[in-house]
Design a protein around this motif. Sequence first.
Motif, short mmCIF file in Angstrom:
data_model
loop_
_atom_site.label_atom_id
_atom_site.label_comp_id
_atom_site.label_asym_id
_atom_site.label_seq_id
_atom_site.Cartn_x
_atom_site.Cartn_y
_atom_site.Cartn_z
N ASP A 1 42.37 52.83 -13.34
CA ASP A 1 43.24 53.86 -12.76
C ASP A 1 42.45 54.73 -11.79
N ILE A 2 42.89 54.74 -10.54
CA ILE A 2 42.21 55.57 -9.53
C ILE A 2 42.96 56.91 -9.47
N ALA B 1 30.83 59.46 -8.84
CA ALA B 1 32.07 58.70 -8.69
C ALA B 1 33.07 58.94 -9.81
N ALA B 2 34.34 59.09 -9.42
CA ALA B 2 35.41 59.25 -10.40
C ALA B 2 35.88 57.89 -10.90
N ILE B 3 35.59 56.87 -10.13
CA ILE B 3 36.03 55.52 -10.49
C ILE B 3 34.98 54.52 -9.99
N GLU B 4 34.77 53.49 -10.76
CA GLU B 4 33.77 52.48 -10.39
C GLU B 4 34.35 51.08 -10.51
N LEU C 1 35.09 54.39 -4.40
CA LEU C 1 35.91 54.71 -3.23
C LEU C 1 35.97 56.23 -3.08
N ASP C 2 36.10 56.70 -1.87
CA ASP C 2 36.35 58.12 -1.64
C ASP C 2 37.86 58.32 -1.84
N THR C 3 38.24 58.83 -2.98
CA THR C 3 39.67 58.91 -3.32
C THR C 3 40.44 59.87 -2.40
N GLU C 4 39.69 60.80 -1.77
CA GLU C 4 40.35 61.72 -0.83
C GLU C 4 40.84 60.97 0.41
N LYS C 5 40.19 59.84 0.70
CA LYS C 5 40.49 59.11 1.94
C LYS C 5 41.48 57.95 1.71
N ILE C 6 42.08 57.93 0.55
CA ILE C 6 43.02 56.84 0.26
C ILE C 6 44.36 57.09 0.98
N HIS C 7 44.91 56.04 1.57
CA HIS C 7 46.23 56.11 2.19
C HIS C 7 47.17 55.26 1.33
#
Lengths: 369, 362
Positions: A262-263, A302-305, A351-357
């Motif tokens: 889960d991201i 990282a919040a997710i790996e 991943l940079d979760t702020e940059k997710i589209h």
Amino acid sequence: MASLSLEHIYKKYPNGFEAVKDFNLEIADKEFIIFVGPSGCGKSTTLRMIAGLEDISSGTLKIDGKVMNDVEPKDRDIAMVFQNYALYPHMTVYDNMAFGLKLRKVPKDEIDKMVRNAAKILDLTQLLDRKPKALSGGQRQRVAMGRAIVRNPKVFLMDEPLSNLDAKLRVQMRSEIAKLHQRLGTTIIYVTHDQTEAMTLGTRIVVMKDGVVQQVDTPQHLYDSPCNLFVAGFMGSPQMNFLDVTVKVQGNQAFLTLDGKDIPLNAAKSKALIDGGYAGKTVIMGIRPEDIYDDDDRMQKAAIEFKTKINVYELLGAEVFLYFDIAGTPVTARVDPKTTARPGSVIDFTLDTEKIHVFDKETEKVITN
Amino acid sequence: MISAQIVKSCLEELTAITKVEFCVQDLNGTLFAKTDGAEVPEESMIVNFCRQPVDSQIIKDHYFFKIMEDDEPVFALTAIGNGEYTMMVAKIAVSELQNLMQAYREKYDRNNFFQNLLLDNLLLVDIHNRAKKLHVNFTAPRAVILIEIETEGDNVAADLIGGIFTAGNGDYLTEVDENSVILIKSVNAMDDYQTVQEAAQICVDMLNTEAMLNVRAAYGTIVEDLRSISKSYKEARMAMDVGKIFYAQKNVISYNELGIGRLIYQLPSNLCHVFINEVFGENVPETLDNETLSTINTFFDNNLNVSETSRKLFIHRNTLVYRIEKLQKATGLDIRVFEDALTFKIALMVMDYLKYLDAKDY
């Protein structure tokens, strides 16, 4: 002064083919506007309608507030530069630049003034007596532009003027055109299918597909906030990675489930997904290659790996492209050259979760950027 | 025939260099061209001089010379000045004008030759003889590019194209009507149609950029000798017509890539009417509205895929299905079925062709 206004412009051919559909755009004086899109998207047709070389099926074209639909091309005060430029082989650079003016019966002394002025702008003064065969590819291209500049038009229309040049020369000419725009201070409309050219040259970019304008924005905003899947994929090289994910909601927090993980999304993105009623639905997650990291600093925070096996490693000097799969979908990452990843090795990345589209799978429109 | 303007400009250039003034009159003494500072001799003086069996004459400070073409005098040149110098300059002027006239005559002959060649007005033996006389290679691969000017221009098209494709490279330019320019493009044995396509595209782009003229180009196949030039020209003409009817969005059309349009173009109109009646019966969709036409075209462009088409048209899938079914009710053709789609596509093209024929007759 030359501002342009295109209102509900359509181009429909007698056989029913619609090349341009409902094109609306306001172009301010001195703007450098880029029309970009894949071939057949209607960008050149729009340019030719502005020039008067194609009839406008419906809609209104205004230049400086004056309706131009029925004005003859030669009376629109517009100059064009195409990719298929041909210089007169038996004429000098001076005569090549003067030829069009001679045909228009412009007085000799005026021609001389205009040609020398254009040559100065293009840094061609030393080459005025040379014949085309004695010029390099870039110099020839400058002469072709000189032929447009001597006419001192209100608007320049350029249709893929650099397509015939090799990669190195194209980069060089790109900066020359940018400088030229600053020196001339004229409105330029530039057509290209090359998104790099579009990003580096334009003050605003019009992205087109199938005759329809997808998005009009500044290069940065277009890159950061694409309005749909097509724009997101078209702008940027390597292109944005797209992955099918499922939306999971817990209270006010939304997650994107990818490969069993889960991201977590920030509050704004979560709200957009929850308000849009996407809980439990499959959506498309977009992440740019430069927003994927494998370095230790990032991994610690990282919040997710994720763990993956590298398929291909490409070193480009200042950066490295890594190609691998996530949940069976090919993904590209642009990472630091210090990476220890090599083909066949298994790495951890984040991943940079702020940059997710996030995009709607059905409509392909953006849900959140 | 050489123009007075050309002769005047040639003499003025000589005067600027030599400071000798000139005047050219025809055999009756009528003024043809003169430099700004020259006096015009009396007509009777010229008539008298032309009657005498001499090539030159000096009367006071007037040096008279005959300008010959095929050993026959056609003009008289008068140089005004004194001494050997004027004499020498006058001889140079005569030589220059004679060569200029010869070049113009050849150009005119060549133009005439190619015009007749394109229109099939020459016998094979004449083609051989005239080509030899005009120094045109009989055997050489060439293709005809027809450039049609859609906007009214200042007749600059030939000048612009002639500047790039010159006789020196084996390319010839001519005109057979006022709206088009014909380029007979020489190609190398190794060249393919890409070369011809590029040349045609250059013509279009040049006329667009330099003269802001709206033009369309079409080219025929590459032929191996002069005899077949008219074949390539006819093909280019046909490609132009077919392109206008079926491929209006293209501005360069190749005879080799006309596709199904070529077949339909060659059908007699009564057969076309029979076909349309057979397909649509009483319900001929004379004019499909824009929305229906756009729906059909997008559906065809997306390989009869309903989901993809509805996405492209920004409409709901059910709306698209409704439109297709409405069309089926009106025409009896279900364009979701390949055979019906094919019939509909051909019928639309045939209708475009019939519209073109009607407009032509009108």
